[in-house]
Design an enzyme around this catalytic site. Structure first.
Site, PDB file in Angstrom:
ATOM      1  N   ARG A   1      -7.391  16.123 -20.416  1.00 16.15           N
ATOM      2  CA  ARG A   1      -7.628  14.668 -20.057  1.00 16.15           C
ATOM      3  C   ARG A   1      -8.617  14.673 -18.990  1.00 16.15           C
ATOM      4  NH1 ARG A   1      -2.159  12.828 -16.656  1.00 16.15           N
ATOM      5  NH2 ARG A   1      -2.848  14.197 -15.333  1.00 16.15           N
TER       6      ARG A   1
ATOM      7  N   LYS B   1      -8.336   9.099 -14.959  1.00 14.73           N
ATOM      8  CA  LYS B   1      -8.014   9.759 -13.713  1.00 14.73           C
ATOM      9  C   LYS B   1      -9.377   9.800 -12.882  1.00 14.73           C
ATOM     10  CE  LYS B   1      -4.515  12.875 -12.047  1.00 14.73           C
ATOM     11  NZ  LYS B   1      -3.876  12.143 -11.199  1.00 14.73           N
TER      12      LYS B   1
ATOM     13  N   GLU C   1       4.055   1.742 -13.672  1.00 15.02           N
ATOM     14  CA  GLU C   1       4.101   3.081 -13.207  1.00 15.02           C
ATOM     15  C   GLU C   1       4.318   3.222 -11.532  1.00 15.02           C
ATOM     16  OE1 GLU C   1       0.385   5.508 -14.085  1.00 15.02           O
ATOM     17  OE2 GLU C   1      -0.774   3.820 -13.528  1.00 15.02           O
TER      18      GLU C   1
END
Ligand code: PXG
Length: 294
Positions: A52, A151, A184
């Site tokens: 990721r 991210k 989220e």
């Protein structure tokens, strides 16, 4: 001895672990990061986290000067040096040192920091009692503005959500996307159990970080015989849910017992949540990349 922090290939004591004020991670939030757990001397889902990290970097055209395997070794070495068996690892890759303009081309190349330390996101007793949460008025940024799957070092939106939670005297807040679908939390993914006993979580395309804990919890839940669906749902679905919990590397798996002052189910952590918490911890203790010789 205090903690040893990895910066660009060398280790520094915490007090001396410093980066330049001209680093574009500091000046512009230009960079990417990962948060990873160590359970029982094993780094949990290290490959998935590094993949990721490299995907986030690829999207923002940030070249990481280490191969994924070298990053893996640097991460293991950081945990080893700090003699940690249960820990939280933060990997930060910034655009590096540049001038006072935005231009990433003028940056020195990426700066890599790896910190291994302890973290506790929520007080221990809340894992038994469950969290009270609110839905934030701050909306999720849409994927065509700034993709939530990256991210990145830009966590301002998430911080605004966390501030809303604090102002409402709760520890976490949920965020909706521009269409009003639940996506989220400030640093975690969300699951609910509906009246049919199915486990629901928002699909990635609604605009979420594709959580590694989320993915493993879905896998465990299916092994437990649950029907798991990645489907959009609204605040109404939250309010009438029978159970609710949040997942994340830092949060782990934590029950939610009230949302915007509506009690969830019986107002206590539900049976499905408690079972998944137990199964998740069991899985996490026994899987992962070994840091020390057994
Ligand atoms: N959504 C967001 C926005 C996150 O930042 C998660 C979901 C959960 O993903 P993982 O892969 O960890 O299951 C995250 C990751 C904190 C904190 O202090 C939390 C994260 C990152 C950094 C700090 O709460 N969560």
């Amino acid at each position: 001895m205090g903690i040893q922090v990895y910066i660009d290939g060398a280790f520094f004591p915490k007090e001396e672990a410093k980066v330049s004020v001209f680093d574009h991670g500091f000046l512009y939030g230009d960079g990417v990061f990962e948060g990873i757990r160590v359970y029982n001397g094993r780094i949990f889902k290290l490959k998935e986290h590094l993949e990721r990290l490299y995907e986030s970097a690829h999207h923002i055209l940030l070249n990481i000067p280490l191969s994924l395997e070298e990053m893996e070794q640097a991460t293991i070495e950081t945990v080893r040096r700090n003699k940690l068996r249960d820990a939280y690892i933060r990997i930060v890759v910034s655009r590096g040192v540049g001038d006072l303009g935005l231009d990433p081309e003028k940056c020195s190349g990426s700066g890599i920091v790896i910190i291994a330390d302890k973290i506790s996101l929520f007080p221990e007793e809340l894992y038994d009692k469950g969290l009270e949460v609110i839905t934030a008025s701050t909306r999720q940024r849409s994927a065509n503005i700034q993709e939530p799957r990256i991210k990145s070092l830009n966590y301002l939106n998430n911080i605004l959500i966390k501030i809303e939670a604090a102002h409402a005297d709760v520890m976490e807040a949920l965020v909706l996307n521009a269409q009003g679908y639940v996506v989220e939390g400030s640093g975690c993914n969300i699951f609910i159990v509906n009246r049919n006993g199915e486990l629901l979580t928002p699909p990635v395309y609604l605009g979420i970080l594709e959580g590694i804990t989320r993915n493993i919890v879905m896998e465990i839940a299916r092994q437990e015989g649950l029907i798991v669906k990645e489907v959009p749902f609204t605040r109404h679905d939250l309010y009438i849910s029978r159970e609710c919990f949040l997942t994340g590397t830092a949060a782990e798996l934590i029950p939610v017992v009230s949302i915007d002052r509506r009690s969830v189910g019986e107002g206590m952590p539900g049976a499905i949540t408690k079972n998944l918490m137990h199964k998740f911890h069991d899985y996490a203790r026994h899987n992962g990349v070994l840091v020390y010789e057994e």
